[in-house]
Structures are given as C-alpha cells and as structure tokens.
Design a protein around this motif. Structure first.
Motif, mmCIF file in Angstrom:
data_model
loop_
_atom_site.group_PDB
_atom_site.id
_atom_site.type_symbol
_atom_site.label_atom_id
_atom_site.label_comp_id
_atom_site.label_asym_id
_atom_site.label_seq_id
_atom_site.Cartn_x
_atom_site.Cartn_y
_atom_site.Cartn_z
ATOM 1 N N VAL A 5 47.433 -5.790 -34.597
ATOM 2 C CA VAL A 5 46.221 -6.171 -34.876
ATOM 3 C C VAL A 5 45.659 -5.284 -36.308
ATOM 4 O O VAL A 5 45.844 -4.383 -36.263
ATOM 5 N N LEU A 6 45.016 -6.323 -37.250
ATOM 6 C CA LEU A 6 44.410 -5.352 -38.235
ATOM 7 C C LEU A 6 42.778 -5.849 -38.122
ATOM 8 O O LEU A 6 42.460 -6.933 -38.113
ATOM 9 N N ILE A 7 41.952 -4.680 -38.231
ATOM 10 C CA ILE A 7 40.560 -4.935 -38.220
ATOM 11 C C ILE A 7 40.066 -4.584 -39.714
ATOM 12 O O ILE A 7 40.375 -3.330 -40.181
ATOM 13 N N LYS A 19 37.921 -1.863 -31.668
ATOM 14 C CA LYS A 19 39.084 -1.531 -31.003
ATOM 15 C C LYS A 19 38.873 -1.246 -29.396
ATOM 16 O O LYS A 19 39.785 -1.608 -28.800
ATOM 17 N N LYS A 20 37.642 -0.789 -29.135
ATOM 18 C CA LYS A 20 37.508 -0.645 -27.804
ATOM 19 C C LYS A 20 37.490 -2.131 -26.733
ATOM 20 O O LYS A 20 37.992 -2.226 -25.737
ATOM 21 N N VAL A 21 36.756 -3.114 -27.587
ATOM 22 C CA VAL A 21 36.747 -4.435 -26.970
ATOM 23 C C VAL A 21 37.859 -4.974 -26.948
ATOM 24 O O VAL A 21 38.160 -5.544 -25.848
ATOM 25 N N LEU A 22 38.736 -4.759 -27.983
ATOM 26 C CA LEU A 22 40.131 -5.295 -27.825
ATOM 27 C C LEU A 22 40.923 -4.646 -26.721
ATOM 28 O O LEU A 22 41.753 -5.413 -26.078
ATOM 29 N N LYS A 23 40.754 -3.522 -26.376
ATOM 30 C CA LYS A 23 41.229 -2.832 -25.405
ATOM 31 C C LYS A 23 40.977 -3.536 -24.103
ATOM 32 O O LYS A 23 41.456 -3.820 -23.235
ATOM 33 N N MET A 24 39.581 -3.699 -23.982
ATOM 34 C CA MET A 24 39.033 -3.987 -22.724
ATOM 35 C C MET A 24 39.340 -5.588 -22.578
ATOM 36 O O MET A 24 39.426 -6.103 -21.513
ATOM 37 N N ALA A 25 39.738 -6.356 -23.716
ATOM 38 C CA ALA A 25 40.072 -7.668 -23.863
ATOM 39 C C ALA A 25 41.770 -7.632 -23.212
ATOM 40 O O ALA A 25 42.301 -8.848 -23.474
ATOM 41 N N ARG A 31 49.448 -0.702 -31.405
ATOM 42 C CA ARG A 31 49.780 -1.428 -32.611
ATOM 43 C C ARG A 31 48.505 -1.937 -33.375
ATOM 44 O O ARG A 31 48.232 -3.016 -33.372
ATOM 45 N N TYR A 32 47.772 -1.080 -33.864
ATOM 46 C CA TYR A 32 46.478 -1.632 -34.251
ATOM 47 C C TYR A 32 46.447 -0.642 -35.585
ATOM 48 O O TYR A 32 46.688 0.270 -36.010
ATOM 49 N N PHE A 33 45.897 -1.658 -36.708
ATOM 50 C CA PHE A 33 45.770 -1.031 -38.038
ATOM 51 C C PHE A 33 44.071 -1.299 -38.460
ATOM 52 O O PHE A 33 43.676 -2.282 -38.000
ATOM 53 N N GLU A 34 43.852 -0.507 -39.270
ATOM 54 C CA GLU A 34 42.462 -0.691 -39.616
ATOM 55 C C GLU A 34 42.087 -0.563 -41.278
ATOM 56 O O GLU A 34 42.900 0.237 -41.796
ATOM 57 N N ALA A 35 41.293 -1.241 -41.742
ATOM 58 C CA ALA A 35 40.961 -1.256 -43.155
ATOM 59 C C ALA A 35 39.689 -1.328 -43.560
ATOM 60 O O ALA A 35 38.781 -2.014 -42.847
ATOM 61 N N ALA A 36 38.896 -0.634 -44.539
ATOM 62 C CA ALA A 36 37.490 -0.712 -44.927
ATOM 63 C C ALA A 36 36.861 -1.774 -45.665
ATOM 64 O O ALA A 36 35.981 -2.233 -45.862
ATOM 65 N N ASN A 37 38.040 -2.621 -46.191
ATOM 66 C CA ASN A 37 37.645 -3.861 -47.060
ATOM 67 C C ASN A 37 39.092 -4.787 -47.480
ATOM 68 O O ASN A 37 40.176 -4.124 -46.902
ATOM 69 N N GLY A 38 38.807 -5.852 -48.024
ATOM 70 C CA GLY A 38 39.856 -6.537 -48.222
ATOM 71 C C GLY A 38 41.261 -6.094 -49.025
ATOM 72 O O GLY A 38 42.276 -6.406 -48.673
ATOM 73 N N LYS A 39 40.828 -5.113 -50.066
ATOM 74 C CA LYS A 39 41.786 -4.770 -51.081
ATOM 75 C C LYS A 39 42.746 -3.601 -50.116
ATOM 76 O O LYS A 39 44.020 -3.969 -50.189
ATOM 77 N N ASP A 40 42.041 -2.836 -49.321
ATOM 78 C CA ASP A 40 42.957 -2.007 -48.423
ATOM 79 C C ASP A 40 43.704 -2.601 -47.358
ATOM 80 O O ASP A 40 44.656 -2.177 -47.135
ATOM 81 N N ALA A 41 43.114 -3.637 -46.905
ATOM 82 C CA ALA A 41 43.851 -4.643 -46.042
ATOM 83 C C ALA A 41 45.218 -5.057 -46.454
ATOM 84 O O ALA A 41 46.187 -4.956 -45.958
ATOM 85 N N ILE A 53 44.523 -10.881 -37.334
ATOM 86 C CA ILE A 53 43.406 -10.142 -38.323
ATOM 87 C C ILE A 53 42.023 -10.511 -38.072
ATOM 88 O O ILE A 53 41.571 -11.513 -37.899
ATOM 89 N N PHE A 54 41.161 -9.420 -37.714
ATOM 90 C CA PHE A 54 39.697 -9.740 -37.671
ATOM 91 C C PHE A 54 39.189 -8.954 -38.708
ATOM 92 O O PHE A 54 39.299 -7.918 -39.138
ATOM 93 N N THR A 55 38.212 -9.861 -39.520
ATOM 94 C CA THR A 55 37.604 -9.401 -40.621
ATOM 95 C C THR A 55 35.987 -9.779 -40.642
ATOM 96 O O THR A 55 35.557 -10.780 -40.045
#
Lengths: 140, 157
Positions: A5-7, A19-25, A31-41, A53-55
């Motif tokens: 997953v990429l957030i 991230k917590k909600v995904l764990k609860m789900a 195997r989780y990645f995160e970015a602060a904007n589209g460029k970093d993603a 991808i969750f954006t």
C-alpha cells in the motif's frame, strides 16, 4: 501475501490514522509506503511495486489530479488502483479524477468499515488472502 | 454572518467529531453566553472562497484540543509533539470545512482554503459566537464571518 500500500497525504497525522485504519481493516501494514505529495509518491513508485494507492487531493507540490495524470501517462503505473481519500466533493473534480483512473472515492470523515469495503471491492481475492494472513497474527 | 450555515455546521461538526474522534458534541443555548473559561483558546480558520463564501473560525478550549488530538490519534497526549497537535486540529478543521461545504454547496461553487492555526495575536477581537457546543465537558465555539482578508498563517502551505 498482503497488498503493498502507498498512502499519499500531506498531513502526517492523517497518514498515521490511515495506517491504523488499514491495520484495523485487516491489511498487512508491514508492506506500507507513504508520501507527502504526488511527486514524492512517483519517486516511490519508480522503486517499489505497489498494489494499491490511497491519495488525498489537496496537497502542495503535486496535488491529487496532477498525480493521477502522471500515473495515467505510464502504461504500468496506470494499472494500479487509486482510491481517493479526501474532503473534496465537487462533482466536476471527482469526475476528472475518475476520468484519470481513480477507482473509488472516500470522503473524510470516514468509518474504518468504509475503507475495508472499498479495499475488498478494489483488490478482491488478493485483499482477502492478505487479510487472512494478517488476522492470524493480529492483535485486534 | 451566514445564518444559513449554522444548522449544517452543527451537523458537520457532529459528524466529524463522532466519526473520527468518537466524541459527541451537544449544542449549547444560549450560545452567546457560553464561555471557554480560559483566556487563550486554540483557534483554527478556514476560508470558503467564491460568491457567497465566508470564513469559519473554530475556538477549542485547551482541554478540548487535547481531547481531540488524543482521540484522533489514539495516543496519549503527552507522547505527542506540538506539530502533531497542530496538524490534528488543522485536519479536523479541514474535515469540518469539507463536510460543511458538501451541505451548503452541493453544486461546487465554492472552494476551500488550506486550514490554518491562528496565533492568538492574529485572532480578531472576539464577537459573539454563532454556535457553541459542549464536548464531554469541554467547550467549542464557532464564528462564521463574511469573507475577509486571510490573516492566520502558521507556516504551512
């Protein structure tokens, strides 16, 4: 194997909550990645295989629509399901996002159940397999 | 003042705090006399740009701000840094603004600004709030204003 997953979200606390909600789900968040904007993603997507991808839509540097546009220009990346998690609700913006390939739209605030249902619908059997494995070792 | 915003605003605040923080706000009447019982509450602001827009300013008592942050993140308040606290209140304000927008402007005429945390010096002289809510014994007050210059900046884009 659980999904990778990429957030993409500019708010640090919102990334943490998602991230917590995904764990609860039932997602395997190892195997989780995160970015602060589209460029970093996009940089992450050039290095890592991502299944979903969750954006957010409103982000500095590169917003959700620009990000979807970049994904749409790449034959490989455009196959990755993209789920919008946003306060954005203007019909024309959502229509543009869908035209650029967004698979689903979740409005903030959201219930964990909504995320689970959309993931199940978007990832199908791959999500169910990941969930089974995650739940075996889950502390929920 | 945007009187027509008040009812949807109550609904938006309730939905956001109940869904994301498991907190139940209760409107207080008469709201004009509902005090925060402290001198320097935490204020956030978000602007609705476009024809018929305005500014929404939310004042959280310090106790409520802490409760919201703890409930939203599911962590003890003492374990968080100031940036997490600020980011949480901005995000909650963003959700309330987005939720309100959906209710008052389904056609998409207005756009939302990025929410900001207002330093006490930037908050204009307080008038009467248009809405006050009791959240588990803590106070929240809301001011809805005509469009004006955006003067609250807290260093975030």
């Amino acid at each position: 194997m659980g999904a990778r997953v990429l957030i993409v979200e500019d708010s640090l606390v919102m990334r943490s909550v998602l991230k917590k909600v995904l764990k609860m789900a039932g997602m395997d968040v190892s195997r989780y990645f995160e970015a602060a904007n589209g460029k970093d993603a996009l940089e992450i997507l050039n290095k890592e295989w991502i299944d979903v991808i969750f954006t957010d839509m409103h982000m500095p540097v590169m917003d959700g629509l620009e990000f979807l546009g970049e994904l749409n220009r790449d034959d490989l990346l455009k196959r990755i399901p993209v789920i919008l998690v946003t306060t954005e609700g203007r019909p024309e913006i959502i229509r543009k996002a869908v035209a650029l390939g967004a698979a689903a739209h979740i409005r903030k605030p959201f219930q964990p159940e909504t995320i689970r249902r959309i993931l199940e619908k978007t990832l199908g059997k791959e999500y169910e397999r990941g969930m089974d494995q995650t739940l075996e070792g889950s502390d929920f | 003042m945007r009187e027509e915003w008040i009812k949807p605003l109550k609904e938006a605040i309730s939905e956001v705090l109940e869904t994301m923080c498991f907190l139940c706000p209760v409107p207080v009447e008469p709201h004009e006399t509902f005090n925060l019982d402290e001198e320097d509450p935490v204020s956030t602001e978000i602007h609705f740009r476009g024809s018929g827009g305005g500014t929404l300013r939310i004042e959280f008592s310090k106790g409520l701000a802490s409760l919201i942050v703890e409930s939203f993140l599911g962590e003890d308040h003492s374990q968080m840094d100031d940036e997490q606290r600020r980011d949480t209140l901005r995000e909650i304000t963003n959700m309330i603004g987005g939720n309100l927008l959906q209710r008052i402007d389904p056609g998409g005429r207005l756009t939302l600004s990025v929410p900001s945390l207002c330093p006490p010096s930037a908050v204009p002289t307080r008038g009467r709030p248009q809405l006050a809510m009791d959240v588990e014994g803590h106070a929240l007050r809301v001011f809805v204003e005509e469009p004006r210059e955006e003067h609250c900046h807290d260093g975030e884009s």
